[in-house]
Design a protein around this motif. Sequence first.
Motif, PDB file in Angstrom:
ATOM      1  N   GLU A  33      -6.331   4.040   5.587  1.00 57.50           N
ATOM      2  CA  GLU A  33      -7.594   3.452   5.340  1.00 57.50           C
ATOM      3  C   GLU A  33      -8.711   4.332   4.228  1.00 57.50           C
ATOM      4  O   GLU A  33      -9.461   3.918   3.898  1.00 57.50           O
ATOM      5  CB  GLU A  33      -8.402   3.513   6.579  1.00 57.50           C
ATOM      6  CG  GLU A  33      -7.944   2.484   7.536  1.00 57.50           C
ATOM      7  CD  GLU A  33      -8.816   2.264   8.969  1.00 57.50           C
ATOM      8  OE1 GLU A  33      -9.886   2.672   8.756  1.00 57.50           O
ATOM      9  OE2 GLU A  33      -8.389   1.755   9.980  1.00 57.50           O
ATOM     10  N   VAL A  80      -1.656   0.657   6.826  1.00 57.13           N
ATOM     11  CA  VAL A  80      -2.346   1.035   5.724  1.00 57.13           C
ATOM     12  C   VAL A  80      -3.155   2.226   5.772  1.00 57.13           C
ATOM     13  O   VAL A  80      -3.971   2.117   6.995  1.00 57.13           O
ATOM     14  CB  VAL A  80      -3.134  -0.354   5.253  1.00 57.13           C
ATOM     15  CG1 VAL A  80      -4.335   0.185   4.182  1.00 57.13           C
ATOM     16  CG2 VAL A  80      -2.359  -1.437   4.607  1.00 57.13           C
ATOM     17  N   TYR A  97      -9.766  -6.254   9.394  1.00 54.46           N
ATOM     18  CA  TYR A  97      -8.400  -5.573   9.853  1.00 54.46           C
ATOM     19  C   TYR A  97      -7.902  -6.559  10.626  1.00 54.46           C
ATOM     20  O   TYR A  97      -8.354  -7.545  11.455  1.00 54.46           O
ATOM     21  CB  TYR A  97      -8.906  -4.474  10.869  1.00 54.46           C
ATOM     22  CG  TYR A  97      -7.654  -3.878  11.787  1.00 54.46           C
ATOM     23  CD1 TYR A  97      -6.801  -3.138  11.047  1.00 54.46           C
ATOM     24  CD2 TYR A  97      -7.262  -4.391  13.060  1.00 54.46           C
ATOM     25  CE1 TYR A  97      -5.757  -2.519  11.543  1.00 54.46           C
ATOM     26  CE2 TYR A  97      -6.185  -3.810  13.645  1.00 54.46           C
ATOM     27  CZ  TYR A  97      -5.362  -2.855  13.044  1.00 54.46           C
ATOM     28  OH  TYR A  97      -4.446  -2.344  13.793  1.00 54.46           O
ATOM     29  N   TYR A 105      -6.408  -6.271   5.846  1.00 56.91           N
ATOM     30  CA  TYR A 105      -5.475  -5.038   5.679  1.00 56.91           C
ATOM     31  C   TYR A 105      -4.967  -4.829   7.044  1.00 56.91           C
ATOM     32  O   TYR A 105      -5.330  -5.096   8.176  1.00 56.91           O
ATOM     33  CB  TYR A 105      -6.226  -3.742   5.237  1.00 56.91           C
ATOM     34  CG  TYR A 105      -7.258  -3.091   6.387  1.00 56.91           C
ATOM     35  CD1 TYR A 105      -7.026  -2.052   7.177  1.00 56.91           C
ATOM     36  CD2 TYR A 105      -8.549  -3.693   6.417  1.00 56.91           C
ATOM     37  CE1 TYR A 105      -7.846  -1.712   8.093  1.00 56.91           C
ATOM     38  CE2 TYR A 105      -9.587  -3.280   7.251  1.00 56.91           C
ATOM     39  CZ  TYR A 105      -9.256  -2.310   8.029  1.00 56.91           C
ATOM     40  OH  TYR A 105     -10.217  -1.866   9.011  1.00 56.91           O
ATOM     41  N   ARG A 111     -14.094  -6.248   4.382  1.00 54.94           N
ATOM     42  CA  ARG A 111     -13.013  -5.458   4.808  1.00 54.94           C
ATOM     43  C   ARG A 111     -12.572  -6.093   6.127  1.00 54.94           C
ATOM     44  O   ARG A 111     -13.534  -6.200   7.405  1.00 54.94           O
ATOM     45  CB  ARG A 111     -13.233  -4.002   5.050  1.00 54.94           C
ATOM     46  CG  ARG A 111     -13.367  -3.394   3.533  1.00 54.94           C
ATOM     47  CD  ARG A 111     -14.045  -1.948   3.843  1.00 54.94           C
ATOM     48  NE  ARG A 111     -14.183  -1.215   2.504  1.00 54.94           N
ATOM     49  CZ  ARG A 111     -15.199  -1.477   1.605  1.00 54.94           C
ATOM     50  NH1 ARG A 111     -16.052  -2.367   1.959  1.00 54.94           N
ATOM     51  NH2 ARG A 111     -15.178  -0.832   0.537  1.00 54.94           N
ATOM     52  N   ILE A 134     -10.728  -7.915   1.549  1.00 52.62           N
ATOM     53  CA  ILE A 134      -9.468  -7.367   2.027  1.00 52.62           C
ATOM     54  C   ILE A 134      -9.003  -7.564   3.291  1.00 52.62           C
ATOM     55  O   ILE A 134      -9.927  -7.020   4.014  1.00 52.62           O
ATOM     56  CB  ILE A 134      -9.250  -5.787   1.455  1.00 52.62           C
ATOM     57  CG1 ILE A 134      -9.955  -5.445   0.103  1.00 52.62           C
ATOM     58  CG2 ILE A 134      -8.290  -4.950   1.813  1.00 52.62           C
ATOM     59  CD1 ILE A 134     -10.338  -3.983  -0.167  1.00 52.62           C
ATOM     60  N   LEU A 145      -3.532  -6.694   2.028  1.00 54.22           N
ATOM     61  CA  LEU A 145      -2.988  -5.252   1.918  1.00 54.22           C
ATOM     62  C   LEU A 145      -1.920  -4.850   3.028  1.00 54.22           C
ATOM     63  O   LEU A 145      -2.534  -4.993   4.186  1.00 54.22           O
ATOM     64  CB  LEU A 145      -4.096  -4.263   1.714  1.00 54.22           C
ATOM     65  CG  LEU A 145      -3.929  -2.895   1.363  1.00 54.22           C
ATOM     66  CD1 LEU A 145      -3.208  -2.694  -0.214  1.00 54.22           C
ATOM     67  CD2 LEU A 145      -5.011  -1.926   1.386  1.00 54.22           C
ATOM     68  N   LYS A 146      -0.968  -4.637   2.685  1.00 59.48           N
ATOM     69  CA  LYS A 146       0.139  -4.219   3.575  1.00 59.48           C
ATOM     70  C   LYS A 146       0.856  -2.892   3.242  1.00 59.48           C
ATOM     71  O   LYS A 146       1.009  -2.552   2.253  1.00 59.48           O
ATOM     72  CB  LYS A 146       1.492  -5.307   3.481  1.00 59.48           C
ATOM     73  CG  LYS A 146       0.821  -6.796   3.719  1.00 59.48           C
ATOM     74  CD  LYS A 146       1.922  -7.660   3.509  1.00 59.48           C
ATOM     75  CE  LYS A 146       1.700  -9.141   3.700  1.00 59.48           C
ATOM     76  NZ  LYS A 146       1.795  -9.404   5.151  1.00 59.48           N
ATOM     77  N   ALA A 185       0.794  -1.235  -0.006  1.00 62.62           N
ATOM     78  CA  ALA A 185      -0.161  -0.127  -0.010  1.00 62.62           C
ATOM     79  C   ALA A 185       0.749   1.304   0.221  1.00 62.62           C
ATOM     80  O   ALA A 185       0.403   2.225   0.021  1.00 62.62           O
ATOM     81  CB  ALA A 185      -0.942   0.113   1.150  1.00 62.62           C
TER      82      ALA A 185
END
Length: 261
Positions: free
Chosen positions: A42, A40, A56, A36, A54, A34, A88-89, A12
Amino acid sequence: MIRPGLVSIVGAGPGDPELITVKAMKAIRAAEVILYDRLVNEALLSYADARALRIYCGKSPGQHAMTQEMIQRRLIDYALEGKRVVRLKGGDPFVFGRGGEEALVLAAQGIPYEVIPGITSAIGAAAASGIPLTHRGVAASFACVTGSRCPGGTDGPDGPPIRWDLLAHAVDTLVIYMGVGQLREIRAELLKHGKAGTTPVALIESGTTGLQRTFVSTLAEVHQLAAAVQLSNPALIVVGEAAMIREQLHQLQHQASARIG
């Protein structure tokens, strides 16, 4: 039989949402799930489909929303449901992002995956602060290292100890991730192994974001500065003469402004 979905291991970038790549943005928009991380931004999640799930799974010192094993299990399970999954990193997934571990697990399960690189914070935050990691006549090499394993003397679950004795002299610019909590120990190790106390050190907090703060000190005094400004994570430590290019840039800008004014 459902064909496994594609897992995209996505970088990201260093914090500013505009620094994400076009390919990464396309993957986010196409994602059904996703997962994440904490670093990341947001704002990037707003580009996902409204129906996308999504999740977390961020980690902070001493507090993990999920273990690494749980994250990997989620990736496998959603992929086996045929979902398009984005992991997502922050930064780049293969630079202190455990992206390699996740790729190995997916490969072992026969799940298709791709890796989409991101701008790692060493490069992004340093550049945003006016610090070139290499600079002709000043620095011809740099290394990125984790500060979370300092001090070290024996092999541990995360691998062998950091060789501060070698790093003190092997490269011109040293970029230390995850080192705020170990700054005193890192400083002591570098000094012990012959790094000059006058060596410039930059501290970059929340690099590339609107909260970015950058401070420049010396190796001998950097721990005092960090305490005075209440430095907090996420932050990078940049050790080397290249850190002084930032000060030169500021001086030149000030002189130019004075002439124009």
